[in-house]
Design an enzyme around this catalytic site. Sequence first.
Site, short mmCIF file in Angstrom:
data_model
loop_
_atom_site.label_atom_id
_atom_site.label_comp_id
_atom_site.label_asym_id
_atom_site.label_seq_id
_atom_site.Cartn_x
_atom_site.Cartn_y
_atom_site.Cartn_z
N ARG A 1 0.82 -1.22 0.00
CA ARG A 1 0.00 0.00 0.00
C ARG A 1 0.85 1.26 0.00
O ARG A 1 0.57 2.22 -0.73
CB ARG A 1 -0.93 -0.02 1.23
CG ARG A 1 -1.56 1.32 1.58
CD ARG A 1 -2.47 1.84 0.48
NE ARG A 1 -3.03 3.14 0.82
CZ ARG A 1 -2.41 4.30 0.63
NH1 ARG A 1 -1.18 4.32 0.10
NH2 ARG A 1 -3.00 5.43 0.95
N TYR B 1 0.13 -21.07 7.61
CA TYR B 1 1.21 -20.66 6.70
C TYR B 1 0.85 -20.95 5.24
O TYR B 1 0.98 -20.08 4.38
CB TYR B 1 2.50 -21.39 7.08
CG TYR B 1 3.68 -21.01 6.20
CD1 TYR B 1 4.33 -19.79 6.39
CD2 TYR B 1 4.13 -21.86 5.19
CE1 TYR B 1 5.40 -19.43 5.58
CE2 TYR B 1 5.19 -21.51 4.39
CZ TYR B 1 5.83 -20.29 4.59
OH TYR B 1 6.90 -19.94 3.78
N LYS C 1 0.30 -18.29 2.02
CA LYS C 1 1.10 -18.31 0.80
C LYS C 1 0.24 -18.54 -0.44
O LYS C 1 0.56 -18.05 -1.52
CB LYS C 1 2.21 -19.36 0.91
CG LYS C 1 3.26 -19.00 1.97
CD LYS C 1 3.84 -17.60 1.74
CE LYS C 1 4.89 -17.24 2.77
NZ LYS C 1 5.47 -15.88 2.54
#
Length: 301
Positions: free
Chosen positions: A164, A197, A201
Amino acid sequence: MPAPVEQASTNVSAVADFCQKHHSDTYPFIDPTEADLSNQTVVITGASRGIGRATAFSFVRAGCRRLVITARSPLKDLAAELQQEAKEVRGAELDILALAVDVTDNASVEAASKEVSNHFGGVVDTLVNNAGYLNTSQLMGEGDPAEWLQTFEVNIKGLYRVSRYFLPLVLKSTTVKTVINVGSAGANYIVPGMSAYQTTKFTLCRFNEFMATEYQDQGLIAVAVHPGCLKTELASNLPTKYHELLSDAPELPGDTFAWIAREKRDWLSGRYMEAVWDMEEFEGKREDVVKRDVLKFRMTL
């Protein structure tokens, strides 16, 4: 990434073998000393150790003279080492900013982007989104909810925060205008206990596609890269049975990232790739990759 207990009919083997030739260490085709990135300003998050640290050295060896390294850990010693490396390898001075940044803190990331903008004239050419977190293996109905959610706080919310505030600087680049989002082959697996996790991903790859799509008209290149299986501090949280497979050298992803940034690689934008693939072979598949529009996540029917 090792073969999981369950794969849920995913085509992980086909993805892993997209290129027949694999590497576990750096090799001549991606030798950073053969590159010239002297006209680039590069930002690397999570640079204090492991992949991030190796990536910083790779970009310096590739001739980068304007470098930003960020991490929560102290970076003073690393900055001095990188300056020395620039002198020894390239005979050049390195203009380096070493910033303490917490990607889970909005104000911290925004302040860093402003400091980088002020110091380097408002432009970043290559951004390496490397900061990441791997929680200890735990089934969804077990373990610490705070730790499970911390994975999303760093790997997704942190990824968003950095993107951002740094994307406006990257979009001003007149060179490669590239974002490298460090992902994982874990996105392609379903290993019990790794729901946090591997889901982050997987999400990173779709986030990468959004980034490439939303800014394609402005020439942005965004690529998600599996760095290999490395014995890093982060990887120590993998189940013990997988540790013996952590054999790739950190220079492999570092030099691969620098190779990606050598030129504007439009054909890679929005796609997933693996640093262990041979880049010469991979580059030879360029027309096929674009024609079939592969290396993206899609529903299979």
